[in-house]
Design a protein around this motif. Structure first.
Motif, PDB file in Angstrom:
ATOM      1  N   ALA A  13      13.366  39.454 -44.663  1.00 36.14           N
ATOM      2  CA  ALA A  13      13.331  40.340 -43.486  1.00 36.14           C
ATOM      3  C   ALA A  13      13.036  41.678 -43.896  1.00 36.14           C
ATOM      4  CB  ALA A  13      14.623  39.918 -42.730  1.00 36.14           C
ATOM      5  N   ALA A  14      13.510  41.915 -44.910  1.00 32.11           N
ATOM      6  CA  ALA A  14      13.125  43.636 -45.086  1.00 32.11           C
ATOM      7  C   ALA A  14      11.638  43.769 -45.705  1.00 32.11           C
ATOM      8  CB  ALA A  14      14.286  44.269 -46.172  1.00 32.11           C
ATOM      9  N   LEU A  15      11.397  42.852 -46.347  1.00 35.54           N
ATOM     10  CA  LEU A  15       9.860  42.887 -46.841  1.00 35.54           C
ATOM     11  C   LEU A  15       8.698  42.793 -45.591  1.00 35.54           C
ATOM     12  CD1 LEU A  15      10.042  40.761 -50.149  1.00 35.54           C
ATOM     13  CD2 LEU A  15       9.560  43.223 -49.938  1.00 35.54           C
ATOM     14  N   LEU A  16       9.075  41.622 -44.925  1.00 40.06           N
ATOM     15  CA  LEU A  16       8.248  41.527 -43.522  1.00 40.06           C
ATOM     16  C   LEU A  16       8.085  42.939 -42.707  1.00 40.06           C
ATOM     17  CD1 LEU A  16       9.223  38.024 -42.562  1.00 40.06           C
ATOM     18  CD2 LEU A  16       7.121  38.870 -43.527  1.00 40.06           C
ATOM     19  N   ALA A  21       5.731  48.081 -41.460  1.00 38.88           N
ATOM     20  CA  ALA A  21       5.801  49.659 -41.386  1.00 38.88           C
ATOM     21  C   ALA A  21       4.576  50.441 -42.119  1.00 38.88           C
ATOM     22  CB  ALA A  21       7.101  50.134 -41.680  1.00 38.88           C
ATOM     23  N   VAL A  22       4.220  49.528 -43.233  1.00 34.17           N
ATOM     24  CA  VAL A  22       3.274  50.012 -44.240  1.00 34.17           C
ATOM     25  C   VAL A  22       1.996  49.905 -43.344  1.00 34.17           C
ATOM     26  CG1 VAL A  22       1.992  49.597 -46.452  1.00 34.17           C
ATOM     27  CG2 VAL A  22       4.416  49.973 -46.225  1.00 34.17           C
ATOM     28  N   GLY A  23       1.849  48.672 -42.704  1.00 33.18           N
ATOM     29  CA  GLY A  23       0.782  48.800 -41.718  1.00 33.18           C
ATOM     30  C   GLY A  23      -0.277  47.619 -42.365  1.00 33.18           C
ATOM     31  N   VAL A  24       0.126  46.614 -43.008  1.00 38.18           N
ATOM     32  CA  VAL A  24      -0.439  45.270 -43.341  1.00 38.18           C
ATOM     33  C   VAL A  24      -1.250  44.518 -42.252  1.00 38.18           C
ATOM     34  CG1 VAL A  24      -0.161  43.160 -44.567  1.00 38.18           C
ATOM     35  CG2 VAL A  24       1.554  45.152 -45.306  1.00 38.18           C
ATOM     36  N   PRO A  25      -2.365  44.417 -42.270  1.00 35.93           N
ATOM     37  CA  PRO A  25      -3.213  44.124 -41.372  1.00 35.93           C
ATOM     38  C   PRO A  25      -2.884  42.784 -40.665  1.00 35.93           C
ATOM     39  CG  PRO A  25      -4.706  44.778 -42.839  1.00 35.93           C
ATOM     40  CD  PRO A  25      -3.279  44.786 -43.661  1.00 35.93           C
TER      41      PRO A  25
END
Length: 80
Positions: A21-24, A29-33
């Protein structure tokens, strides 16, 4: 399985679910498209990962407790 072993197993499962969950959410938050296109699904999957582990632990604990409870008093009136 002892209580300590059971707690260790459930904590490993919960840790893995929380990490997923944290990775997702961090990817969002980082903006992975690909994650930004699916914001509701990311939060739903994150919630479901953690909830599934907690629900499994509750069900497992309930089954273990139910096995320890003696059968109803009607069982002593069995006909031979």
């Amino acid at each position: 399985m002892t209580v300590t072993d059971w707690l260790k197993a459930r904590s490993v499962e919960l840790g893995a679910a929380l990490c997923t969950a944290a990775l997702l959410i961090a990817g969002l938050a980082v903006g992975v498209p690909i994650l930004r296109e699916r914001i509701p699904e990311v939060f739903l999957y994150s919630f479901c990962c953690v909830t599934a582990v907690l629900l499994r632990a509750v069900i497992d604990l309930a089954v273990r407790l139910a096995r320890g409870v003696p059968r109803s008093s009607c069982s002593r009136y069995r006909m031979s």
